[in-house]
Design an enzyme around this catalytic site. Sequence first.
Site, PDB file in Angstrom:
ATOM      1  N   ASP A 491       0.880  -1.166   0.000  1.00 37.75           N
ATOM      2  CA  ASP A 491       0.000   0.000   0.000  1.00 37.75           C
ATOM      3  C   ASP A 491       0.925   1.226   0.000  1.00 37.75           C
ATOM      4  OD1 ASP A 491      -2.270   1.616   0.309  1.00 37.75           O
ATOM      5  OD2 ASP A 491      -2.006   1.665   2.483  1.00 37.75           O
ATOM      6  N   ASP A 812      -1.697  -1.125   6.051  1.00 36.45           N
ATOM      7  CA  ASP A 812      -1.868  -0.538   7.383  1.00 36.45           C
ATOM      8  C   ASP A 812      -2.925  -1.235   8.229  1.00 36.45           C
ATOM      9  OD1 ASP A 812      -4.186   0.234   6.204  1.00 36.45           O
ATOM     10  OD2 ASP A 812      -3.811   2.384   6.255  1.00 36.45           O
ATOM     11  N   ASP A 816      -6.945  -2.360   4.169  1.00 33.59           N
ATOM     12  CA  ASP A 816      -6.351  -3.455   3.396  1.00 33.59           C
ATOM     13  C   ASP A 816      -6.682  -4.837   3.947  1.00 33.59           C
ATOM     14  OD1 ASP A 816      -5.029  -1.401   1.982  1.00 33.59           O
ATOM     15  OD2 ASP A 816      -3.457  -1.344   3.488  1.00 33.59           O
TER      16      ASP A 816
END
Length: 1179
Positions: A491, A812, A816
């Site tokens: 990410d 995080d 996600d």
Amino acid sequence: MSSFRVGGKVVEKVDLCRKKQLVWRLDVWPFAILYTVWLTTIVPSIDFSDACIALGGLSAFHILVLLFTTWSVDFKCFVQFSKVNSIDQADACKVTPAKFSGSKEVVPLHFRSQMTDSASSGDMEEIFFDFRKQRFIYSKELGAFSKLPYPTKETFGHYLKCTGHGTEAKIATATEKWGRNVFDYPQPTFQKLMKENCMEPFFVFQVFCVGLWCLDEFWYYSVFTLFMLFMFESTMAKSRLKTLTDLRSVRVDSQTVMVYRSGKWVKLLGTDLLPGDVVSIGRPSTQTGGEDKTVPADMLLLVGSAIVNEAILTGESTPQWKVPIVGQRSDEKLSIKRNKNHVLFGGTKILQHSPDKSFSLKTPDGGCLAVVLRTGFETSQGKLMRTILFSTERVTANSWESGLFILFLVVFAVIAAGYVLVKGLEDPTRSKYKLLLGCSLIITSVIPPELPMELSIAVNTSLLALVRRGIFCTEPFRIPFAGKVDLCCFDKTGTLTSDDMEFRGVGGLSNCEEAETDMSKVPVRTLEILASCHALVFVENKLVGDPLEKAALKGIDWSYKADEKALPRRGNGNSVQIMQRYHFASHLKRMSVIVRIQEEYLAFVKGAPETIQERLVDVPAQYIETYKRYTRQGSRVLALAYKRLPDMMVSEARDMDRDAVESDLTFAGFAVFNCPIRPDSAPVLLELKNSSHDLVMITGDQALTACHVAGQVHIVSNPVLILGRSGSGNEYKWVSPDEKEIIPYSEKEIETLAETHDLCIGGDSIEMLQATSAVLRVIPFVKVFARVAPQQKELILTTFKAVGRGTLMCGDGTNDVGALKQAHVGVALLNNKLPLSPSDSSKDDKSKSKKSKLPLEPASKTITQNGEGSSKGKIPPQNRHLTAAELQRQKLKKIMDDLNNDEGDGRSAPLVKLGDASMASPFTAKHASVAPVTDIIRQGRSTLVTTLQMFKILGLNCLATAYVLSVMYLDGVKLGDVQATISGVLTAAFFLFISHARPLQTLSAERPHPSVFSVYLFLSLIGQFAVHLTFLVYSVKEAEKHMPEECIEPDASFHPNLVNTVSYMVSMMLQVATFAVNYMGHPFNQSIRENKPFFYALIAGAGFFTVIASDLFRDLNDSLKLVPLPQGLRDKLLIWASLMFIICYSWERLLRWAFPGKISSWKHKQRAVTANLEKKKKV
């Protein structure tokens, strides 16, 4: 129908069965007949000793069948149950869990009369089974089992009308259906756990081997092995008992809660809550001595807002703002994943709350109004507990591969045993008892007693190493997967880039290309939007929330008060009062607020530029070009907009439809933020790239920003192309960031295009790929995914897995979750300080003697290096008065304490505590950095190579032992009891030391072999065994030349002679050489010289061989039952041993060079999967 597919993440399949009557079980009646035949037919016809051997064999077979019913659920069903086709005939079911969710179980099937709300409808029969704290109900309409339903997917309108359980009958029905809100887990006892361990197949097999060795007069060796086995099993049982006891201490808070039942508010314990209950929840006032209140169950916030600490679930300490569903569309259905900002999760703590007294149902204690959704083990805390609870079992690496490999070795052992049996039966004078004992010993020699322990240590050593670095794992079986990873996905925001956002200025309001940094030149309306359109909140007089929103407030020099009012720090500007918030939603990509400035109501909106663009009344001419210019520079851009609202009451403002608020907007500029890349992101990703890993970025940010950052962190290195829609049409094309290169989109040319360019696609393009069934053709070749929704992140990971990639996802842990769960290795990063600096890490790896174990601190603290190693040999002031002996005693006590605590036992996995683990991901790293990814991959590779070398050593030892116990046994060659004991101790020590080898600090470009079954390992085994066999045969033949011609009886007791002595010495040297040659050091683990205990053990083993071969200490050789060697034979043995080592070492190094580990050829699988999909479409 006897079998049901359940699907889902817990149970895959259910088979119906019925328990047989005792006399008709296959472990009873066949053996009753066999025992009768033995007594009536065999005993009268043969010698009594032979009859006893037959009885022993029959009893062993019967015991084995009974044990197999414990070891194998399938076998237990075959022996003790019969399959049935109708559920009415069944009384049990065999449950097959989903892959990697544990082993099969037989559970009882329950039938009961179900109470209903209406007396007139009568009782209904309910059929269900419980599996791992979850209940599965049979539906006669669907003819299938499904999870016990909870009220989690109703419309918001339905929840707002909830009035709780209105009658005692409804309460009784709900209690019977869902049970009490408790984590009910029975307290295990040491005796029960020890019994479980002692019933393990390996342990029973080892005890059986010990019995055989006793029969063959190996008393010392047998007693030593048995003592070692029981010591380790009891340690394991003690460790598991502590783990399970700690987990049992987690309870649903027994505090009282106000619950609305039967039309009135009543005070109940949290453990009495039921799904559907309407409750008042909040933090008690400080005047009444209130503390942080724990939420007793998962509940939906109907009225009022709350600030919640969810650290116990996510590990993330930043408080979360929970808002009510009032104001949401009444026909919208609840999705806990999507609407988590409306849900209070069980186990979390309420830091503060704001009640709303405008709702029809008022709370008596000033709390927020909520409806209970899930209780007990079905809450988010309960799910996390289940994950931890059912991963506390013994863990091993490559269990199915180990089974197949041992089966492969058993084939050789059976051939050797068959050879001995045939040759032995040719001699009528041979004792059949001794012959069968010898054959049994050959077959059982395949598995050394320490194997299961060492396989467990291989994984648990890695677990402990990760825990000391602040990385926690709830699914240990994933550690070997980390060694096979070839694709790392990241990410962007908060993972590769820092959370410390920098407000760059406001753009898009003038023709100037640079963002305006002088706030006095920015329109007041734009400043008002930045000051009030956010989700910041005060917790204990401290402003907390999104770093981006805090940066904006600081950048425009406005202040925000606890009464939700924003005002400029300087000048005489108007204050902005927030009346209603519509929080940011990832699927909407925007947020909004209704504010009051003086007497005027306005709607302020901010969000993704392309989202806001669709909602503007007039789009400025340079709108697209402006935001793209900023995003190409790597900035994060938010579009700002507003609209005036008519005069209204406060209640009307709060009831406005969100869609109406966020439409017909007027553009107010772009807020431009710099998102600094974390200092170690680029070096870590470069190391991953250089170590044969492909890199991918998956982000919700804009494509141009994502591509800019991807270039800075080495994810893209070729020219970039972004897939987008051409104009207003439905055609797509590849466009470079500067729009100078344009290539028409064609799914058939993706692979060719990916060879010269790095590809980027957005969320809208993914929707197009799904609509055209081109997901498998395109996604595997993309490097950057931008503007993707959480569900699309999950799809991306699923696609990569489908084409054979070993995937790692690092995010995080909030947006996600789906992707982290889908990846082979999911790593959730939490924003805490690093526990170790790189210099500390390298020191740690260089010297084990100078390193002491890192203490585990609570989740809120940083993990620091401590202990003897940090004092650099100096005696602390408080210890200076102690004598050397007392200091030594203190050190010894500390070592014993370390061994006895819950992490000192490498045999068992360290306990992962709630708050350390994240419900989002199997791995949770308490680091504000992507560096843990390299730690996890290093440990994964280390576990893989350690397991591989264990199996190679096992294979060579097995083949050599099979020869020694067969061909040489027939020639009368035997080992003494003391000799066997020393050999066993040496092997156990070697295995222990190689399993504790630490991985190197730097990841290598070379990859480990992912499987035991490879050309490299097969050729290595065959080549080394050929050399070992030659050395063994020639040494024994040479010894026979110096032996007087005497006949050695194979069944005779052991007595020292030259052939036995040479045989033992050669076996000893083969053992040392096998470990030395097959040790896998660089480029994955420490080298032999760096692994000091193993290095010294090898020197000791080689030195011991030299000493006994040279006959330097006659008394030592006499105690070992070794006879003196002739001078010529001694010299030949030493020369041959050196030659054997050099040849094996050279052969092994040649094969490692010729057959290096490689990334699996995923492109072939991608083509095959795509072709298969095309065939299905045609059909």
